[in-house]
Motif scaffolding. Structure first.
Motif, mmCIF file in Angstrom:
data_model
loop_
_atom_site.group_PDB
_atom_site.id
_atom_site.type_symbol
_atom_site.label_atom_id
_atom_site.label_comp_id
_atom_site.label_asym_id
_atom_site.label_seq_id
_atom_site.Cartn_x
_atom_site.Cartn_y
_atom_site.Cartn_z
ATOM 1 N N LYS A 1 0.825 -1.211 0.000
ATOM 2 C CA LYS A 1 0.000 0.000 0.000
ATOM 3 C C LYS A 1 0.858 1.260 0.000
ATOM 4 O O LYS A 1 0.468 2.293 -0.550
ATOM 5 C CB LYS A 1 -0.951 -0.008 1.205
ATOM 6 C CG LYS A 1 -2.123 -0.960 1.027
ATOM 7 C CD LYS A 1 -3.206 -0.730 2.064
ATOM 8 C CE LYS A 1 -4.439 -1.574 1.744
ATOM 9 N NZ LYS A 1 -5.539 -1.360 2.701
ATOM 10 N N MET B 1 1.660 1.743 -3.583
ATOM 11 C CA MET B 1 0.466 2.239 -4.291
ATOM 12 C C MET B 1 0.354 3.758 -4.125
ATOM 13 O O MET B 1 0.150 4.497 -5.102
ATOM 14 C CB MET B 1 -0.791 1.574 -3.723
ATOM 15 C CG MET B 1 -1.046 0.173 -4.208
ATOM 16 S SD MET B 1 -1.663 0.080 -5.917
ATOM 17 C CE MET B 1 -3.343 0.672 -5.719
ATOM 18 N N LYS B 2 0.498 4.204 -2.897
ATOM 19 C CA LYS B 2 0.388 5.638 -2.605
ATOM 20 C C LYS B 2 1.494 6.426 -3.289
ATOM 21 O O LYS B 2 1.252 7.506 -3.855
ATOM 22 C CB LYS B 2 0.435 5.860 -1.091
ATOM 23 C CG LYS B 2 0.214 7.318 -0.679
ATOM 24 C CD LYS B 2 0.210 7.467 0.843
ATOM 25 C CE LYS B 2 -0.003 8.920 1.246
ATOM 26 N NZ LYS B 2 0.025 9.085 2.723
ATOM 27 N N TYR C 1 -3.908 -3.307 -6.051
ATOM 28 C CA TYR C 1 -3.217 -3.762 -4.841
ATOM 29 C C TYR C 1 -3.494 -5.251 -4.631
ATOM 30 O O TYR C 1 -4.633 -5.659 -4.431
ATOM 31 C CB TYR C 1 -3.694 -2.950 -3.636
ATOM 32 C CG TYR C 1 -3.189 -3.464 -2.306
ATOM 33 C CD1 TYR C 1 -1.831 -3.489 -2.018
ATOM 34 C CD2 TYR C 1 -4.081 -3.919 -1.333
ATOM 35 C CE1 TYR C 1 -1.366 -3.959 -0.797
ATOM 36 C CE2 TYR C 1 -3.628 -4.380 -0.106
ATOM 37 C CZ TYR C 1 -2.269 -4.398 0.158
ATOM 38 O OH TYR C 1 -1.812 -4.860 1.358
ATOM 39 N N ALA D 1 3.979 -1.119 5.514
ATOM 40 C CA ALA D 1 2.800 -1.582 4.757
ATOM 41 C C ALA D 1 2.400 -3.018 5.066
ATOM 42 O O ALA D 1 1.614 -3.607 4.332
ATOM 43 C CB ALA D 1 3.050 -1.428 3.252
ATOM 44 N N HIS E 1 -1.024 -2.570 8.517
ATOM 45 C CA HIS E 1 -2.194 -1.696 8.381
ATOM 46 C C HIS E 1 -2.713 -1.159 9.727
ATOM 47 O O HIS E 1 -3.886 -1.257 10.054
ATOM 48 C CB HIS E 1 -3.335 -2.433 7.667
ATOM 49 C CG HIS E 1 -2.964 -2.962 6.323
ATOM 50 N ND1 HIS E 1 -3.865 -3.552 5.473
ATOM 51 C CD2 HIS E 1 -1.767 -2.990 5.663
ATOM 52 C CE1 HIS E 1 -3.245 -3.935 4.362
ATOM 53 N NE2 HIS E 1 -1.979 -3.601 4.468
ATOM 54 N N CYS F 1 -5.100 -8.666 6.783
ATOM 55 C CA CYS F 1 -4.379 -7.969 5.714
ATOM 56 C C CYS F 1 -4.038 -8.814 4.490
ATOM 57 O O CYS F 1 -3.648 -8.261 3.457
ATOM 58 C CB CYS F 1 -3.076 -7.375 6.268
ATOM 59 S SG CYS F 1 -3.299 -6.310 7.699
#
Length: 411
Positions: free
Chosen positions: A157, A160-161, A176, A309, A312, A355
């Motif tokens: 993640k 991704m960001k 993702y 990551a 979470h 997750c």
């Protein structure tokens, strides 16, 4: 149409690398959804290579810069092509586009190579990570590959960001997909060896991967001596594939720092260890060793980079520490305190179940692929940058490859 071609950067080694484990998880997902799979690679198989034929997957060695691959594609007629890392897309993406224009092209990054390299440079030079370091030639190549593909699978993640905010990549091109794991009931922990029946510390990693090598050096030189002061009878067991002479030289029986090398059973060594140590100083993606620690009920201590990551905002499967003194202190605390250890062990199972749901993320991936196949032309019209890059790749890489092929014939 469910005819999937996977072009591997290397042959799968799920017992040696997290990348191999990740790819095998994807393969099992596709098999579960009735895909016919062919796996090819330019690499040579070795003793650690997974036997894909056992899963009824056809395998074949292919050549770089050779038009025989175009002939192979014409015969196979894949409906989907999965590139294992951007390097294989660079080498074969234009051939796939030219020969099988209607095949959905998917890139599995494993981790963002440019991010890992930028962090490595920052670590070696002892400087902060910066936008300048991120905007490297590797980043240009990897992000160009993302644009040329219809869909890119991102395992983290954080990554991704980074791609969406720093590099402004449209989220429609990204999906993702973390590690894909089955749900583990908390009461499974009762079948694992108990706190009292576990001894010593463990770390594990493929030594071809530089972050693992630097982590072991950091562990031996700065952290282990501090742990040994408090736990003089404890041992540090270091496992991993490709244990070279350089790695073996770190072995020190008097100090309890033991290079164990290859193990036939990752599960067994984790279940017999009390605590896993992973003092990673740089890297990217998700860390397979920390997933294994959670799966097998072994609390862990890692760094901010190691845990990035992975949980979470859930409580970690142990402790996160970036200072060697704090890292050693928390290691001793986790090793000696059964109550803290038990809570940490339970946290690991909660992280896996929250997750890394194979059911949740696997379903999203299959649905995304099917939707893209149903709306192929419409979706590609939304990615003009990708079409532009593919056009120039066909005009440049294609002719360079053909020139190399002709030179090879002359030789």
């Amino acid at each position: 149409m469910k005819n999937l071609l996977i072009i591997g950067f290397v042959w799968l080694e799920p017992e040696s690398t997290a990348a191999g484990t990740r790819m095998l998880q994807l393969i099992n997902l596709f098999l579960l959804n009735n895909y016919k799979i062919t796996f090819v690679s330019t690499a040579k198989k070795n003793k650690n290579s997974f036997n894909l034929e056992e899963l009824s997957i056809k395998t074949e060695e292919i050549k770089l810069n050779d038009s025989s691959f175009n002939v192979f594609l014409n015969l196979l007629k894949p409906s989907i092509v999965l590139f294992d890392r951007y390097l294989t897309e660079e080498q074969f993406g234009w051939r796939v586009s030219e020969t099988c224009p209607d095949a959905v092209r998917i890139l599995d990054t494993e981790d963002l190579h440019f991010l890992r390299k930028a962090r490595q440079i920052a670590f070696k030079k002892n400087i902060p990570i910066s936008t300048e370091l991120l905007m490297s030639d590797t980043a240009k190549r990897e992000i160009a590959s993302i644009y040329r593909c219809d869909l890119t699978l991102i395992i983290s993640k954080f990554e991704m960001k980074l791609l969406k905010t720093t590099f402004k990549i449209n989220k429609s091109l990204l999906l993702y997909v973390p590690f894909l794991l089955n749900k583990t009931p908390l009461n499974n922990l009762h079948s694992y060896p108990s706190f009292e029946n576990r001894t010593h510390f463990i770390t594990i990693g493929n030594f071809k991967h530089e972050p693992n090598w630097d982590a072991v050096l950091y562990l031996k030189n700065e952290i282990w001596p501090l742990i040994l002061q408090k736990l003089p009878k404890a041992q540090m067991h270091v496992y991993g594939a490709y244990t070279t002479e350089k790695v073996q030289q770190l072995n020190n029986e008097k100090k309890g720092f033991l290079i164990k090398g290859w193990t036939d059973s990752v599960e067994e060594v984790f279940k017999n260890a009390r605590v896993c140590l992973a003092p990673l100083t740089y890297g990217a993606g998700l860390k397979g060793k920390l997933i294994d620690a959670m799966k097998y009920g072994t609390p862990s201590i890692t760094t901010t980079i190691g845990a990035e990551a992975m949980h979470h905002k859930l409580d970690w499967n142990g402790f996160i520490a970036d200072n060697p003194i704090e890292f050693a202190h928390k290691s001793v605390q986790l090793y000696e305190n059964e109550k803290i250890w038990t809570v940490a062990q339970q946290n690991g199972i909660k992280i896996i179940n929250k997750c890394y749901s194979k059911e949740k993320y696997g379903k999203k991936l299959i649905e995304k692929i099917e939707d893209f196949q149903d709306n192929l032309k419409t979706n590609r019209l939304k990615n003009f940058t990708g079409a532009l890059l593919m056009h120039h790749t066909l005009e440049s890489t294609k002719y360079m490859s053909k020139w190399i092929e002709e030179k090879n014939k002359e030789a």
